[in-house]
Design a protein around this motif. Structure first.
Motif, PDB file in Angstrom:
ATOM      1  N   GLU A 139       0.818  -1.218   0.000  1.00  0.00           N
ATOM      2  CA  GLU A 139       0.000   0.000   0.000  1.00  0.00           C
ATOM      3  C   GLU A 139       0.850   1.265   0.000  1.00  0.00           C
ATOM      4  N   LYS A 140       1.894   1.305   0.819  1.00  0.00           N
ATOM      5  CA  LYS A 140       2.780   2.476   0.845  1.00  0.00           C
ATOM      6  C   LYS A 140       3.513   2.596  -0.489  1.00  0.00           C
ATOM      7  N   ALA A 141       3.927   1.459  -1.060  1.00  0.00           N
ATOM      8  CA  ALA A 141       4.603   1.485  -2.359  1.00  0.00           C
ATOM      9  C   ALA A 141       3.664   2.012  -3.445  1.00  0.00           C
ATOM     10  N   LYS A 142       2.376   1.668  -3.359  1.00  0.00           N
ATOM     11  CA  LYS A 142       1.406   2.189  -4.334  1.00  0.00           C
ATOM     12  C   LYS A 142       1.252   3.700  -4.189  1.00  0.00           C
ATOM     13  N   GLU A 143       1.257   4.183  -2.943  1.00  0.00           N
ATOM     14  CA  GLU A 143       1.188   5.630  -2.726  1.00  0.00           C
ATOM     15  C   GLU A 143       2.402   6.317  -3.348  1.00  0.00           C
ATOM     16  N   VAL A 163       3.216  -2.633  -9.008  1.00  0.00           N
ATOM     17  CA  VAL A 163       3.639  -2.657  -7.616  1.00  0.00           C
ATOM     18  C   VAL A 163       3.330  -4.027  -7.019  1.00  0.00           C
ATOM     19  N   SER A 164       4.349  -4.654  -6.426  1.00  0.00           N
ATOM     20  CA  SER A 164       4.142  -5.910  -5.698  1.00  0.00           C
ATOM     21  C   SER A 164       4.560  -5.695  -4.247  1.00  0.00           C
ATOM     22  N   ASP A 165       4.470  -6.735  -3.442  1.00  0.00           N
ATOM     23  CA  ASP A 165       4.854  -6.630  -2.037  1.00  0.00           C
ATOM     24  C   ASP A 165       6.331  -6.304  -1.864  1.00  0.00           C
TER      25      ASP A 165
END
Length: 91
Positions: A15-19, A56-58
């Protein structure tokens, strides 16, 4: 057609990486005058002469940009800008 394909690992969580990917996309959209849209974990962008995606992945973020003939000479500059942005947003 030239392609820039860069993958960077991260430890931010998806989620933070997507942001952060959205911030990168906003920068790309501004520089390239591109339209962006999310589809699940992938943000796609398109403009005349260039299109691509940010997946974006984990554990990583992959940016792929396909440059048309007119923008192909800018491949090195585009790659450098993306690498700098990834370092900034995924740090």
């Amino acid at each position: 057609m030239a392609t820039v394909d860069i993958t960077r690992e991260h430890s931010l969580g998806k989620e933070k990486a997507k942001e952060q990917a959205q911030l990168l996309a906003d920068k790309l959209a501004q520089k390239l005058d591109a339209k962006c849209a999310w589809q699940g974990d992938e943000l796609t962008f398109k403009r005349s002469g260039a299109d691509g995606s940010i997946h974006v992945s984990d554990s990583d973020v992959r940016v792929v940009v396909k440059l048309g003939m007119m923008l192909s000479p800018m491949q090195g500059m585009v790659k450098g800008e993306i690498e700098k942005a990834l370092q900034k947003y995924l740090a």
